[in-house]
Design an enzyme around this catalytic site. Structure first.
Site, PDB file in Angstrom:
ATOM      1  N   SER A   1      15.393  48.623 -12.642  1.00 59.23           N
ATOM      2  CA  SER A   1      14.342  47.744 -13.166  1.00 59.23           C
ATOM      3  C   SER A   1      14.280  47.735 -14.686  1.00 59.23           C
ATOM      4  O   SER A   1      14.103  46.660 -15.279  1.00 59.23           O
ATOM      5  CB  SER A   1      12.985  48.131 -12.581  1.00 59.23           C
ATOM      6  OG  SER A   1      12.990  47.899 -11.200  1.00 59.23           O
TER       7      SER A   1
ATOM      8  N   LYS B   1       3.986  54.241  -3.575  1.00 57.15           N
ATOM      9  CA  LYS B   1       3.502  52.880  -3.303  1.00 57.15           C
ATOM     10  C   LYS B   1       2.167  52.844  -2.542  1.00 57.15           C
ATOM     11  O   LYS B   1       1.376  51.928  -2.745  1.00 57.15           O
ATOM     12  CB  LYS B   1       4.555  52.085  -2.531  1.00 57.15           C
ATOM     13  CG  LYS B   1       5.748  51.678  -3.391  1.00 57.15           C
ATOM     14  CD  LYS B   1       6.703  50.771  -2.633  1.00 57.15           C
ATOM     15  CE  LYS B   1       7.904  50.414  -3.487  1.00 57.15           C
ATOM     16  NZ  LYS B   1       8.788  49.442  -2.855  1.00 57.15           N
TER      17      LYS B   1
ATOM     18  N   ASP C   1       7.144  42.938  -2.877  1.00 63.57           N
ATOM     19  CA  ASP C   1       8.349  43.232  -2.084  1.00 63.57           C
ATOM     20  C   ASP C   1       8.536  42.201  -0.960  1.00 63.57           C
ATOM     21  O   ASP C   1       9.628  41.640  -0.804  1.00 63.57           O
ATOM     22  CB  ASP C   1       8.252  44.631  -1.471  1.00 63.57           C
ATOM     23  CG  ASP C   1       8.486  45.738  -2.491  1.00 63.57           C
ATOM     24  OD1 ASP C   1       9.257  45.521  -3.445  1.00 63.57           O
ATOM     25  OD2 ASP C   1       7.887  46.825  -2.335  1.00 63.57           O
TER      26      ASP C   1
ATOM     27  N   ALA D   1      10.959  49.968  11.009  1.00 63.59           N
ATOM     28  CA  ALA D   1       9.495  49.812  10.978  1.00 63.59           C
ATOM     29  C   ALA D   1       8.878  50.692   9.892  1.00 63.59           C
ATOM     30  O   ALA D   1       7.747  51.145  10.015  1.00 63.59           O
ATOM     31  CB  ALA D   1       8.916  50.156  12.353  1.00 63.59           C
ATOM     32  N   GLY D   2       9.628  50.927   8.819  1.00 61.04           N
ATOM     33  CA  GLY D   2       9.129  51.723   7.693  1.00 61.04           C
ATOM     34  C   GLY D   2       8.406  50.852   6.676  1.00 61.04           C
ATOM     35  O   GLY D   2       7.969  49.731   6.994  1.00 61.04           O
TER      36      GLY D   2
ATOM     37  N   ASN E   1      13.072  49.227  16.600  1.00 63.84           N
ATOM     38  CA  ASN E   1      13.033  50.483  15.853  1.00 63.84           C
ATOM     39  C   ASN E   1      13.431  51.631  16.766  1.00 63.84           C
ATOM     40  O   ASN E   1      13.228  51.582  17.973  1.00 63.84           O
ATOM     41  CB  ASN E   1      11.615  50.722  15.299  1.00 63.84           C
ATOM     42  CG  ASN E   1      11.620  51.741  14.185  1.00 63.84           C
ATOM     43  OD1 ASN E   1      12.470  51.692  13.300  1.00 63.84           O
ATOM     44  ND2 ASN E   1      10.684  52.678  14.215  1.00 63.84           N
ATOM     45  N   ARG E   2      14.018  52.679  16.156  1.00 59.41           N
ATOM     46  CA  ARG E   2      14.372  53.891  16.910  1.00 59.41           C
ATOM     47  C   ARG E   2      13.125  54.448  17.589  1.00 59.41           C
ATOM     48  O   ARG E   2      13.135  54.773  18.768  1.00 59.41           O
ATOM     49  CB  ARG E   2      14.983  54.908  15.945  1.00 59.41           C
ATOM     50  CG  ARG E   2      15.278  56.244  16.558  1.00 59.41           C
ATOM     51  CD  ARG E   2      15.877  57.188  15.565  1.00 59.41           C
ATOM     52  NE  ARG E   2      14.999  57.441  14.412  1.00 59.41           N
ATOM     53  CZ  ARG E   2      15.313  58.212  13.389  1.00 59.41           C
ATOM     54  NH1 ARG E   2      16.482  58.809  13.354  1.00 59.41           N
ATOM     55  NH2 ARG E   2      14.467  58.392  12.393  1.00 59.41           N
ATOM     56  N   THR E   3      12.024  54.553  16.827  1.00 59.58           N
ATOM     57  CA  THR E   3      10.759  55.047  17.370  1.00 59.58           C
ATOM     58  C   THR E   3       9.891  53.842  17.708  1.00 59.58           C
ATOM     59  O   THR E   3       9.320  53.197  16.836  1.00 59.58           O
ATOM     60  CB  THR E   3      10.043  55.926  16.320  1.00 59.58           C
ATOM     61  OG1 THR E   3      10.995  56.852  15.779  1.00 59.58           O
ATOM     62  CG2 THR E   3       8.878  56.662  16.910  1.00 59.58           C
TER      63      THR E   3
ATOM     64  N   ILE F   1      18.508  44.711   3.420  1.00 62.00           N
ATOM     65  CA  ILE F   1      17.790  44.962   2.155  1.00 62.00           C
ATOM     66  C   ILE F   1      18.557  45.933   1.256  1.00 62.00           C
ATOM     67  O   ILE F   1      18.201  46.132   0.106  1.00 62.00           O
ATOM     68  CB  ILE F   1      16.338  45.460   2.375  1.00 62.00           C
ATOM     69  CG1 ILE F   1      16.315  46.858   2.987  1.00 62.00           C
ATOM     70  CG2 ILE F   1      15.550  44.470   3.211  1.00 62.00           C
ATOM     71  CD1 ILE F   1      14.975  47.546   2.790  1.00 62.00           C
TER      72      ILE F   1
ATOM     73  N   TYR G   1      21.508  47.065  -1.215  1.00 64.63           N
ATOM     74  CA  TYR G   1      22.436  46.382  -2.137  1.00 64.63           C
ATOM     75  C   TYR G   1      23.527  47.307  -2.657  1.00 64.63           C
ATOM     76  O   TYR G   1      24.327  46.921  -3.504  1.00 64.63           O
ATOM     77  CB  TYR G   1      21.694  45.689  -3.289  1.00 64.63           C
ATOM     78  CG  TYR G   1      20.718  46.550  -4.043  1.00 64.63           C
ATOM     79  CD1 TYR G   1      21.141  47.479  -4.971  1.00 64.63           C
ATOM     80  CD2 TYR G   1      19.351  46.421  -3.818  1.00 64.63           C
ATOM     81  CE1 TYR G   1      20.247  48.268  -5.662  1.00 64.63           C
ATOM     82  CE2 TYR G   1      18.442  47.205  -4.506  1.00 64.63           C
ATOM     83  CZ  TYR G   1      18.892  48.118  -5.423  1.00 64.63           C
ATOM     84  OH  TYR G   1      18.001  48.898  -6.091  1.00 64.63           O
TER      85      TYR G   1
HETATM   86  P1  ATR Z   1      11.105  52.824   3.956  1.00 64.56           P
HETATM   87  O1  ATR Z   1       9.703  52.992   3.470  1.00 64.56           O
HETATM   88  O2  ATR Z   1      12.123  52.827   2.853  1.00 64.56           O
HETATM   89  O3  ATR Z   1      11.284  51.648   4.860  1.00 64.56           O
HETATM   90  P2  ATR Z   1      10.747  54.853   5.958  1.00 64.56           P
HETATM   91  O4  ATR Z   1       9.290  54.580   6.000  1.00 64.56           O
HETATM   92  O5  ATR Z   1      11.171  56.255   5.940  1.00 64.56           O
HETATM   93  O6  ATR Z   1      11.461  54.155   4.742  1.00 64.56           O
HETATM   94  O7  ATR Z   1      11.393  54.084   7.208  1.00 64.56           O
HETATM   95  C1  ATR Z   1      12.712  54.214   7.482  1.00 64.56           C
HETATM   96  C2  ATR Z   1      13.104  53.322   8.668  1.00 64.56           C
HETATM   97  O8  ATR Z   1      14.469  53.647   8.942  1.00 64.56           O
HETATM   98  C3  ATR Z   1      12.345  53.569   9.953  1.00 64.56           C
HETATM   99  O9  ATR Z   1      12.339  52.391  10.726  1.00 64.56           O
HETATM  100  C4  ATR Z   1      13.206  54.650  10.619  1.00 64.56           C
HETATM  101  O10 ATR Z   1      13.088  54.727  12.022  1.00 64.56           O
HETATM  102  P3  ATR Z   1      11.961  55.663  12.707  1.00 64.56           P
HETATM  103  O11 ATR Z   1      10.666  54.930  12.568  1.00 64.56           O
HETATM  104  O12 ATR Z   1      12.419  55.804  14.104  1.00 64.56           O
HETATM  105  O13 ATR Z   1      11.987  56.964  11.934  1.00 64.56           O
HETATM  106  C5  ATR Z   1      14.577  54.150  10.277  1.00 64.56           C
HETATM  107  N1  ATR Z   1      15.591  55.193  10.324  1.00 64.56           N
HETATM  108  C6  ATR Z   1      15.849  56.124   9.366  1.00 64.56           C
HETATM  109  N2  ATR Z   1      16.878  56.896   9.734  1.00 64.56           N
HETATM  110  C7  ATR Z   1      17.301  56.444  10.943  1.00 64.56           C
HETATM  111  C8  ATR Z   1      18.355  56.807  11.833  1.00 64.56           C
HETATM  112  N3  ATR Z   1      19.198  57.800  11.560  1.00 64.56           N
HETATM  113  N4  ATR Z   1      18.489  56.099  12.982  1.00 64.56           N
HETATM  114  C9  ATR Z   1      17.649  55.077  13.270  1.00 64.56           C
HETATM  115  N5  ATR Z   1      16.641  54.687  12.472  1.00 64.56           N
HETATM  116  C10 ATR Z   1      16.468  55.350  11.319  1.00 64.56           C
END
Ligand code: ATR
Length: 285
Positions: A23, A72, A108, A133-134, A156-158, A224, A226
């Protein structure tokens, strides 16, 4: 020699870490290009010092500042006000000094949308899938929720985190949460797929969240990330016939929208993009 010292207007970015931020290059170039007597500085601020840093910036009459990881959300209680979208997202990346009041915004999500609009001008009736979903997914989901999409789903994984995000959103949109397996299965149904996790970022460039094998004709895949400019996810999407967009656009447009909030001028985004690419030492995909 007569004359006083020129007092430059201060802009800043606060984060921890902060050394990697592009930035300052991008914003200082704009300030000098438009002959504005302003300077944009990175500050390494630990969480325990965040409140003091905000007070200090306010005391010296900062014009505005950006906020990055991990501040943030935590910055919100230290501001004088917050706009509706940023409040709903629960994250601020841009602060504007409005007559002595520090007001928080989120550029963002809107930055992502503005970058996307260059290749997809209208999202009305589109079927959209967000992967992740972060924090980044949240900003994008809440922004796109107002764009009249036909569906706005989250994989999402979770799963609980995706369900929570959908339930938190105050804007009405048809959505469902799904697993990565379900996403792989139904990928061909979507017009737009947005990868928001950090999977595939350098140095783990061969990783990707989901396998891509069925792609709808003319669909758009965004990442997202780069760095690299073309993730494995985008590479596979391109090889399957999709149109692709990397994370440069979101980064550039979130900065352009911040600059506009501070100065009233929407800057030359092509110049910003060239500058960022120069910093990255590569070319866009
Ligand atoms: P940010 O704020 O940058 O988006 P974050 O809040 O830590 O970062 O979110 C990271 C995202 O990447 C989440 O969707 C996370 O999945 P979970 O909600 O299941 O944790 C996903 N993520 C990170 N590492 C992962 C992995 N090894 N496999 C699958 N999903 C992953």
């Amino acid at each position: 020699m007569g004359g006083g010292i020129l007092v430059k207007k201060l802009y800043a970015v606060l984060g921890d870490p902060i050394g990697h931020s592009m930035s300052p290059f991008m914003l200082n170039d704009l300030f000098s290009f438009y002959n504005m007597d302003s300077v944009y500085l990175p500050f390494h601020v630990k969480s325990e010092n965040l409140q003091d840093a905000v007070k200090g910036l306010k005391a010296v009459g900062v014009g505005g500042f950006n906020v990055t990881v991990p501040h943030k959300s935590n910055i919100i209680p230290f501001l004088d006000g917050i706009d509706e979208l940023a409040e709903n997202i629960g994250a601020v990346n841009t602060v504007v000094n409005e007559n002595g009041q520090l007001i928080g915004y989120n550029t963002d999500g809107p930055g992502f949308l503005k970058g996307l609009n260059a290749i997809l001008p209208n999202l009305t009736g589109q079927k959209v899938l967000i992967i992740g979903a972060g924090g980044a997914a949240r900003a994008i989901y809440f922004t796109l929720a107002k764009e009249n999409t036909q569906r706005l789903d989250i994989a999402n994984r979770t799963m609980d985190r995706a369900i929570g995000l959908i339930n938190d959103c105050p804007y009405s949109v048809d959505s469902r949460a799904c697993s990565f397996e379900e996403a792989i299965e139904s990928l061909g149904e979507y017009d737009l797929i947005i990868q928001t996790t950090l999977i595939g970022m350098s140095p783990k460039i061969y990783e990707q969240p989901i396998a891509i094998n069925n792609v709808r004709n003319q669909s758009v895949f965004c990442d997202i990330i780069y760095n690299p400019l073309e993730t494995q996810f985008l590479k596979d999407a391109r090889q399957n016939g999709a149109r692709i967009q990397n994370g440069i656009d979101m980064f550039v447009y979130q900065g352009a929208l911040a600059f506009e909030k501070w100065t009233g001028l929407f800057p030359d985004v092509e110049r910003m993009r060239d500058n960022v690419l120069k910093q990255l030492g590569g070319k866009t995909c």
